[in-house]
Design an enzyme around this catalytic site. Sequence first.
Site, PDB file in Angstrom:
ATOM      1  CB  SER A   1      -0.879   0.006   1.242  1.00 44.48           C
ATOM      2  OG  SER A   1      -0.084   0.375   2.351  1.00 44.48           O
ATOM      3  CE  LYS A   2      -1.414   7.036  -2.562  1.00 45.56           C
ATOM      4  NZ  LYS A   2      -2.865   6.867  -2.719  1.00 45.56           N
ATOM      5  NE  ARG A   3       0.416   0.850   5.993  1.00 44.92           N
ATOM      6  CZ  ARG A   3       0.858  -0.345   6.300  1.00 44.92           C
ATOM      7  NH1 ARG A   3       1.881  -0.503   7.100  1.00 44.92           N
ATOM      8  NH2 ARG A   3       0.278  -1.414   5.794  1.00 44.92           N
ATOM      9  CG  HIS A   4       4.569  -1.066   2.057  1.00 46.08           C
ATOM     10  ND1 HIS A   4       3.253  -1.431   1.961  1.00 46.08           N
ATOM     11  CD2 HIS A   4       5.006  -1.555   3.234  1.00 46.08           C
ATOM     12  CE1 HIS A   4       2.911  -2.129   3.028  1.00 46.08           C
ATOM     13  NE2 HIS A   4       3.947  -2.210   3.815  1.00 46.08           N
ATOM     14  N   GLY A   5       5.610   3.111  -0.056  1.00 45.07           N
ATOM     15  CA  GLY A   5       6.044   3.799  -1.281  1.00 45.07           C
ATOM     16  C   GLY A   5       4.866   3.653  -2.228  1.00 45.07           C
TER      17      GLY A   5
END
Length: 491
Positions: free
Chosen positions: A252-256
């Site tokens: 998800s966005k949290r990982h880039g």
Amino acid sequence: MPDTVRVRFAPSPTGFLHLGGARTALFNWAFARANGGAFILRIEDTDAIRSNVESVRAILEGLEWLGLDWDEGPSKEGKYGPYFQSERRPLYRQHVEKLLKEKKAYPCYCTSEELRERREEYIAAGKNWRYDRRCLHLVDSERERLSRERPFVLRFLIPPGLTSFYDLLRGEVSFGNVELDDFVLVKSDGMPTYNFACVVDDTTMKITHVIRGDDHLSNTPRQVLLYQAFGAEVPQFAHIPMILGKDKTRLSKRHGSPSVTYYRDQGYLPEAMFNYLIRLSWASGEEEKEVFTRHEIIERFSLDQVTLHAAVFDLDKLNWMNGLYIRETDPQRLGELLFSILKQKGKIQPGEEEEMHAYCVRVCDVMRERIRYLAQLIEEEKYYFESNVEYDQAVFEKVMFEDGVRERLEQCRKALGKIDNFSVHKLEEVVRGVAKELGIKAAKLIHPLRVAVSGKKEGPGVFDLLEVLGKERVISRLERAIRILDSRVQA
Ligand code: GLU
């Protein structure tokens, strides 16, 4: 292996092309190319509310960027089109009629409210809810009456028994049919559901291998039962592991950013992304070999070397790989990409296109060894593109507040102001000449000079830096640094 391998990538256009989708597309593409087969692109746009043309565009753009050319699909009509599911409704109709006639499907009139109530009763009684087949047992007169009064869906009648299929990565996989619901084939608005449309399309498009994410593993027995109901040949399946973040949660966005076009817009090179993605869950077996050209992939790719453990998206590794590719890339091409990023960010003024274009090529030429993606130049090496240098206070104090620095910079400003030929060679000669005159080592001049023009202690060779920045920027930055030093003395 069948005579002609036919594989497909079948995205639902409900968002951008994410890394997981791109990797699925890539494995299909590589498999097709490695086996002299066809790679088909099918747009699964039956969800009219969530599907949109911008997503179709983003998906096509993402695939084109990665160089995953399709043999049949949008704007590449082939024998088995159309390639948008929304245009294939007559085909779904024909197939469902066949199933209805053979009593392998039946209409269901239960409203969602009724279904919900019954499901809750089941759950309250500690039972597992599966559709209770109320509508299967309706008498004809009742069915006719309900058909006039209510919208209805068409359900597939799951036969008793066990459904098995062979997954090329996992071997035999079996599901008890009691686990499976009489799932919906056609919704009340006449649109087919994913499982149904997918099988109709995979059959009629003569797909031989279905390579997709393992999030679809639980759909496969339903699909296999549909192939059997149609008397169609079941394709081979390979369910590839999902891509997870480093913390082993869903990407998800949290990982880039999970969007492929984001990386394009940040100045990642498509061949680096291609190379990075192919290595997620696939290895050639050659020790330490990480870098593969497209040609090498086509020569080597096989499903035997796809691993089953979840792939982990590692931005550091992607950056490392992109850095490798950037270093090997012609500055002309890098400069063009950098220019288009600046343009997209609104950082190119009208009239300065040509000059900025050449400037971008020069910046890339001296910086390509030092960066991992092109937008890094705009984000972290701001002195190339902003009119004023942002001085880091600690760096400035450490290097500039040494005795004699003001004088050194002043001499340098004067000497550089006199030359028009801002070439590396000339700059070196002039700067070393000033150091000599001042009776200091060149380094004593080069360090403050670098900080004055870039705000940084490190960077490319200082003469390259000066040449790229050009006379105007260099002189005005030296003047500003001198002014800052003067104001400090006065204070
Ligand atoms: N439209 C489905 C998806 O995007 C396709 C799955 C499949 O390949 O069968 O997940």
